[in-house]
Design a protein around this motif. Structure first.
Motif, PDB file in Angstrom:
ATOM      1  N   MET A   1       0.696  -1.172   0.028  1.00  0.00           N
ATOM      2  CA  MET A   1       0.132  -0.022   0.070  1.00  0.00           C
ATOM      3  C   MET A   1       0.944   1.221   0.041  1.00  0.00           C
ATOM      4  N   PRO A   2       1.994   1.178   0.762  1.00  0.00           N
ATOM      5  CA  PRO A   2       2.918   2.466   0.715  1.00  0.00           C
ATOM      6  C   PRO A   2       3.241   2.787  -0.774  1.00  0.00           C
ATOM      7  N   ILE A   3       3.476   1.632  -1.393  1.00  0.00           N
ATOM      8  CA  ILE A   3       3.993   1.994  -2.807  1.00  0.00           C
ATOM      9  C   ILE A   3       3.068   2.694  -3.686  1.00  0.00           C
ATOM     10  N   ILE A   4       1.617   2.239  -3.475  1.00  0.00           N
ATOM     11  CA  ILE A   4       0.654   3.161  -4.396  1.00  0.00           C
ATOM     12  C   ILE A   4       0.660   4.255  -3.796  1.00  0.00           C
ATOM     13  N   LEU A   5       0.800   4.675  -2.688  1.00  0.00           N
ATOM     14  CA  LEU A   5       0.407   6.059  -2.313  1.00  0.00           C
ATOM     15  C   LEU A   5       1.760   6.829  -2.680  1.00  0.00           C
ATOM     16  N   ALA A   6       2.936   6.339  -2.635  1.00  0.00           N
ATOM     17  CA  ALA A   6       4.191   6.904  -3.193  1.00  0.00           C
ATOM     18  C   ALA A   6       4.107   7.086  -4.753  1.00  0.00           C
ATOM     19  N   PHE A   7       3.598   6.222  -5.413  1.00  0.00           N
ATOM     20  CA  PHE A   7       3.283   6.440  -6.771  1.00  0.00           C
ATOM     21  C   PHE A   7       2.320   7.371  -7.105  1.00  0.00           C
ATOM     22  N   ILE A   8       1.037   7.575  -6.455  1.00  0.00           N
ATOM     23  CA  ILE A   8      -0.047   8.790  -6.630  1.00  0.00           C
ATOM     24  C   ILE A   8       0.649  10.076  -6.056  1.00  0.00           C
ATOM     25  N   LYS A   9       1.338  10.071  -5.071  1.00  0.00           N
ATOM     26  CA  LYS A   9       2.081  11.403  -4.781  1.00  0.00           C
ATOM     27  C   LYS A   9       3.051  11.714  -5.802  1.00  0.00           C
ATOM     28  N   ALA A  10       3.732  10.963  -6.358  1.00  0.00           N
ATOM     29  CA  ALA A  10       4.696  11.179  -7.281  1.00  0.00           C
ATOM     30  C   ALA A  10       4.174  11.765  -8.769  1.00  0.00           C
ATOM     31  N   PHE A  11       3.295  10.941  -9.255  1.00  0.00           N
ATOM     32  CA  PHE A  11       2.374  11.353 -10.582  1.00  0.00           C
ATOM     33  C   PHE A  11       1.032  11.830 -10.466  1.00  0.00           C
ATOM     34  N   TRP A  12       0.702  12.395  -9.288  1.00  0.00           N
ATOM     35  CA  TRP A  12      -0.752  12.821  -9.209  1.00  0.00           C
ATOM     36  C   TRP A  12      -1.282  13.925 -10.275  1.00  0.00           C
ATOM     37  N   LYS A  13      -0.508  14.505 -10.824  1.00  0.00           N
ATOM     38  CA  LYS A  13      -0.761  15.606 -11.884  1.00  0.00           C
ATOM     39  C   LYS A  13      -1.339  14.948 -13.225  1.00  0.00           C
ATOM     40  N   PRO A  14      -0.180  14.092 -13.705  1.00  0.00           N
ATOM     41  CA  PRO A  14      -0.666  13.020 -15.084  1.00  0.00           C
ATOM     42  C   PRO A  14      -1.913  12.048 -14.768  1.00  0.00           C
ATOM     43  N   ILE A  15      -1.901  11.556 -13.503  1.00  0.00           N
ATOM     44  CA  ILE A  15      -3.042  10.894 -13.153  1.00  0.00           C
ATOM     45  C   ILE A  15      -4.393  11.510 -13.035  1.00  0.00           C
ATOM     46  N   LEU A  16      -4.365  12.826 -12.635  1.00  0.00           N
ATOM     47  CA  LEU A  16      -5.512  13.798 -12.696  1.00  0.00           C
ATOM     48  C   LEU A  16      -5.868  14.085 -14.159  1.00  0.00           C
ATOM     49  N   VAL A  17      -5.128  14.434 -15.036  1.00  0.00           N
ATOM     50  CA  VAL A  17      -5.371  14.660 -16.400  1.00  0.00           C
ATOM     51  C   VAL A  17      -5.895  13.537 -17.090  1.00  0.00           C
ATOM     52  N   ILE A  18      -5.165  12.553 -17.060  1.00  0.00           N
ATOM     53  CA  ILE A  18      -5.685  11.103 -17.590  1.00  0.00           C
ATOM     54  C   ILE A  18      -7.120  10.818 -17.271  1.00  0.00           C
ATOM     55  N   THR A  19      -7.420  10.854 -15.911  1.00  0.00           N
ATOM     56  CA  THR A  19      -8.548  10.569 -15.312  1.00  0.00           C
ATOM     57  C   THR A  19      -9.594  11.761 -15.814  1.00  0.00           C
ATOM     58  N   THR A  20      -9.205  13.006 -16.015  1.00  0.00           N
ATOM     59  CA  THR A  20      -9.949  14.016 -16.425  1.00  0.00           C
ATOM     60  C   THR A  20     -10.668  13.914 -17.906  1.00  0.00           C
ATOM     61  N   ILE A  21      -9.554  13.447 -18.600  1.00  0.00           N
ATOM     62  CA  ILE A  21      -9.872  13.188 -20.041  1.00  0.00           C
ATOM     63  C   ILE A  21     -10.710  12.035 -20.371  1.00  0.00           C
ATOM     64  N   ILE A  22     -10.360  10.861 -19.698  1.00  0.00           N
ATOM     65  CA  ILE A  22     -11.332   9.729 -19.592  1.00  0.00           C
ATOM     66  C   ILE A  22     -12.878   9.921 -19.243  1.00  0.00           C
ATOM     67  N   VAL A  23     -12.924  10.872 -18.288  1.00  0.00           N
ATOM     68  CA  VAL A  23     -14.326  11.343 -17.765  1.00  0.00           C
ATOM     69  C   VAL A  23     -14.936  12.096 -18.880  1.00  0.00           C
TER      70      VAL A  23
END
Length: 116
Positions: A1-23
């Motif tokens: 679980m800490p690995i996933i949180l670290a991944f999200i903290k590191a790449f939160w902006k691209p994840i947010l952009v990709i999620t927004t585009i998908i929506v």
């Protein structure tokens, strides 16, 4: 679980952009699908109205044709009845006057024709 949180903290902006585009893409597809369905329903309703109008016109024409046929049939039947009455009154004289029938047969036929 800490690995996933670290991944999200590191790449939160691209994840947010990709999620927004998908929506946005999914929203656009849903909107387009609903617009398409509305267009199909409108076209179907219009087509059904035209079919109902054509059907009503055809039923009206069939009723008129049936009415004309019944009138003509009534006239034809009346004319046939008149013809039958006229045909019955034609025979009033002896018909067989040749030697093909013997005298007794000729007498019976002539008496039957005379009695009418």
């Amino acid at each position: 679980m800490p690995i996933i949180l670290a991944f999200i903290k590191a790449f939160w902006k691209p994840i947010l952009v990709i999620t927004t585009i998908i929506v946005l893409i999914l929203s656009a597809r849903i909107y387009a699908s609903r617009q398409y369905d509305a267009g199909v329903n409108d076209a179907t309703a219009t087509f059904q109205e035209k079919l109902n109008k054509l059907n009503a016109d055809q039923q009206k024409q069939m009723a008129e044709a049936s009415k004309r046929y019944q009138e003509q049939k009534t006239i034809r039947d009346k004319n046939q009845e008149i013809q039958y009455v006229e045909v019955e009154k034609i025979v009033q004289q002896p018909v067989y006057l040749t030697d093909c029938i013997d005298a007794d047969g000729l007498r019976e036929i002539n008496s039957a024709a005379a009695s009418k």
